[in-house]
Design a protein around this motif. Structure first.
Motif, PDB file in Angstrom:
ATOM      1  N   HIS A  21       0.849  -1.196   0.000  1.00 36.84           N
ATOM      2  CA  HIS A  21       0.000   0.000   0.000  1.00 36.84           C
ATOM      3  C   HIS A  21       0.886   1.248   0.000  1.00 36.84           C
ATOM      4  CE1 HIS A  21      -2.628   3.154   1.725  1.00 36.84           C
ATOM      5  NE2 HIS A  21      -3.506   2.589   0.886  1.00 36.84           N
ATOM      6  N   SER A  38      -6.250   1.085  -1.921  1.00 33.51           N
ATOM      7  CA  SER A  38      -7.001  -0.144  -1.601  1.00 33.51           C
ATOM      8  C   SER A  38      -7.692  -0.721  -2.834  1.00 33.51           C
ATOM      9  CB  SER A  38      -8.070   0.141  -0.545  1.00 33.51           C
ATOM     10  OG  SER A  38      -7.538   0.843   0.505  1.00 33.51           O
ATOM     11  N   SER A 126     -12.057   4.586  -0.854  1.00 38.87           N
ATOM     12  CA  SER A 126     -12.072   6.055  -0.920  1.00 38.87           C
ATOM     13  C   SER A 126     -12.073   6.522  -2.378  1.00 38.87           C
ATOM     14  CB  SER A 126     -10.865   6.627  -0.185  1.00 38.87           C
ATOM     15  OG  SER A 126      -9.682   6.200  -0.806  1.00 38.87           O
ATOM     16  N   HIS A 194      -7.378  13.706   1.740  1.00 41.95           N
ATOM     17  CA  HIS A 194      -8.004  12.369   1.694  1.00 41.95           C
ATOM     18  C   HIS A 194      -9.403  12.471   2.315  1.00 41.95           C
ATOM     19  CE1 HIS A 194      -8.612   8.068   2.376  1.00 41.95           C
ATOM     20  NE2 HIS A 194      -7.668   7.878   1.466  1.00 41.95           N
ATOM     21  N   THR A 211      -5.419   7.751  -2.073  1.00 39.24           N
ATOM     22  CA  THR A 211      -3.963   7.945  -2.090  1.00 39.24           C
ATOM     23  C   THR A 211      -3.406   7.896  -3.520  1.00 39.24           C
ATOM     24  OG1 THR A 211      -3.650   5.586  -1.611  1.00 39.24           O
ATOM     25  CG2 THR A 211      -3.649   7.092   0.262  1.00 39.24           C
TER      26      THR A 211
HETATM   27  P1  13P Z   1      -6.698   4.483   0.020  1.00 38.90           P
HETATM   28  O1  13P Z   1      -7.600   3.422  -0.503  1.00 38.90           O
HETATM   29  O2  13P Z   1      -7.042   5.858  -0.450  1.00 38.90           O
HETATM   30  O3  13P Z   1      -5.266   4.150  -0.235  1.00 38.90           O
HETATM   31  O4  13P Z   1      -6.902   4.573   1.593  1.00 38.90           O
HETATM   32  C1  13P Z   1      -6.694   3.503   2.447  1.00 38.90           C
HETATM   33  C2  13P Z   1      -6.592   3.942   3.826  1.00 38.90           C
HETATM   34  O5  13P Z   1      -6.509   3.152   4.729  1.00 38.90           O
HETATM   35  C3  13P Z   1      -6.611   5.353   4.075  1.00 38.90           C
HETATM   36  O6  13P Z   1      -6.276   5.604   5.380  1.00 38.90           O
END
Ligand code: 13P
Ligand code: SF4
Length: 299
Positions: A21, A38, A126, A194, A211
């Motif tokens: 990640h 993610s 997200s 974010h 992200t």
């Molecule tokens: P992302 O899917 O945007 O990478 O976010 C994962 C996450 O745990 C954010 O804190």
């Protein structure tokens, strides 16, 4: 250096793939075959032909890979690397909430345990939360567990959102005061936030992204200076990938301790001993997979 050579050798011998990640330590990001948010990591894990995945992230991410690809061996190098946000709602909490709102459909953020996913109609990340919510026919939506992401979605839908009161301790730390000060110091900076940040921080954003969304935006943008409200791993990666640009974390100090638990030594141990295998009971896996597949079919 020696440890990296050993990892690469073992990885080749075992035909393993390392996924990481965007919040992982720079050394792990450098080593990874695939880096992502993610959503990307769940798609990549599903499409990989390799039968052995070392997942450098937190538990719900590795669990998601296992749910989608039960035939693959998915390893989490540090089994205690969990996401506190994902622990903020239990399966029983969700069952109770569903009884209170019998007409509502359940959207769960991927930052949830496998049994919560199993009780959900569809998942989101997200990167696709707005698209997922707006794809649904129902007008009433239970959205768990992140209240900040729920608030962000509410700005972009006419549907009634019933949020759960969860939050991420890393993103909750970004304050409107800190961000306002940073903006005053760097007047031409673009502000990327974010959606796990609190609504008053989202109010100050030029753009709100996952992200990887942030990284892609920086790549395409003619701007040179950026203020970023997310975990430090993204900023470290941006500084490496775009040395001609300037990045500030606002305010400094947002570090996900769980994401930083994965070290090179643990990745080596993981490959050597094929530990720690992610396991999801089959009945839960089948139900959770439906919610994940439904998300992946939408966005
Ligand atoms: P992302 O899917 O945007 O990478 O976010 C994962 C996450 O745990 C954010 O804190
Ligand atoms: Fe969980 Fe927050 Fe860490 Fe993301 S940054 S993994 S939401 S604790």
């Amino acid at each position: 250096m020696e440890i990296i050579t050993k990892i690469k050798k073992l990885k080749a011998q075992k035909k393993a793939v390392i996924l990481a990640h965007n919040y992982q330590l720079p050394a792990i990001q450098d080593l990874a075959d695939y880096l992502g948010d993610s959503l990307e990591l769940s798609r990549i894990s599903r499409n990989l032909s390799s039968g052995l995945i070392v997942f450098c992230g937190v538990k719900f991410m590795a669990e998601t890979a296992k749910i989608l690809s039960p035939q693959k061996k998915v390893l989490l190098p540090e089994p205690s690397a969990g996401c506190p946000l994902a622990e903020m709602i239990t399966c029983d909490d969700l069952i109770k909430l569903k009884k209170e709102h019998p007409d509502a459909i359940v959207v769960s953020y991927v930052n949830t345990t496998a049994d919560v996913k199993a009780e959900s109609d569809i998942c989101c990340t997200s990167a696709n939360a707005i698209k997922v919510v707006n794809s649904l026919e129902e007008d009433e939506i239970i959205f768990v567990p992140d209240s900040n992401l729920a608030n962000y979605v509410m700005r972009h839908t006419d549907k009634k959102i019933i949020p759960w009161n969860g939050w991420c301790y890393v993103h909750n730390k970004f304050s409107p005061e800190g961000l306002t000060r940073a903006k005053a110091m760097h007047l031409n900076a673009k502000v990327l936030v974010h959606p796990e940040c609190i609504p008053k921080v989202v109010d100050l954003a030029d753009e709100v992204f996952s992200t990887t969304g942030m990284i892609n935006y920086v790549k395409e943008s003619p701007d040179k200076t950026f203020i970023i409200a997310t975990e430090i791993g993204v900023i470290e990666r941006l500084r490496l990938e775009f040395p001609e640009k300037i990045f500030f974390q606002a305010p400094p100090g947002g570090t996900c301790l769980q994401m930083k638990k994965t070290t090179l030594k643990l990745v080596l141990d993981s490959l050597e001993n094929e530990q720690f295998k992610v396991k999801v009971p089959e009945t839960i896996r089948i139900m959770a997979k439906k919610a994940l597949d439904r998300m992946l079919n939408v966005a």
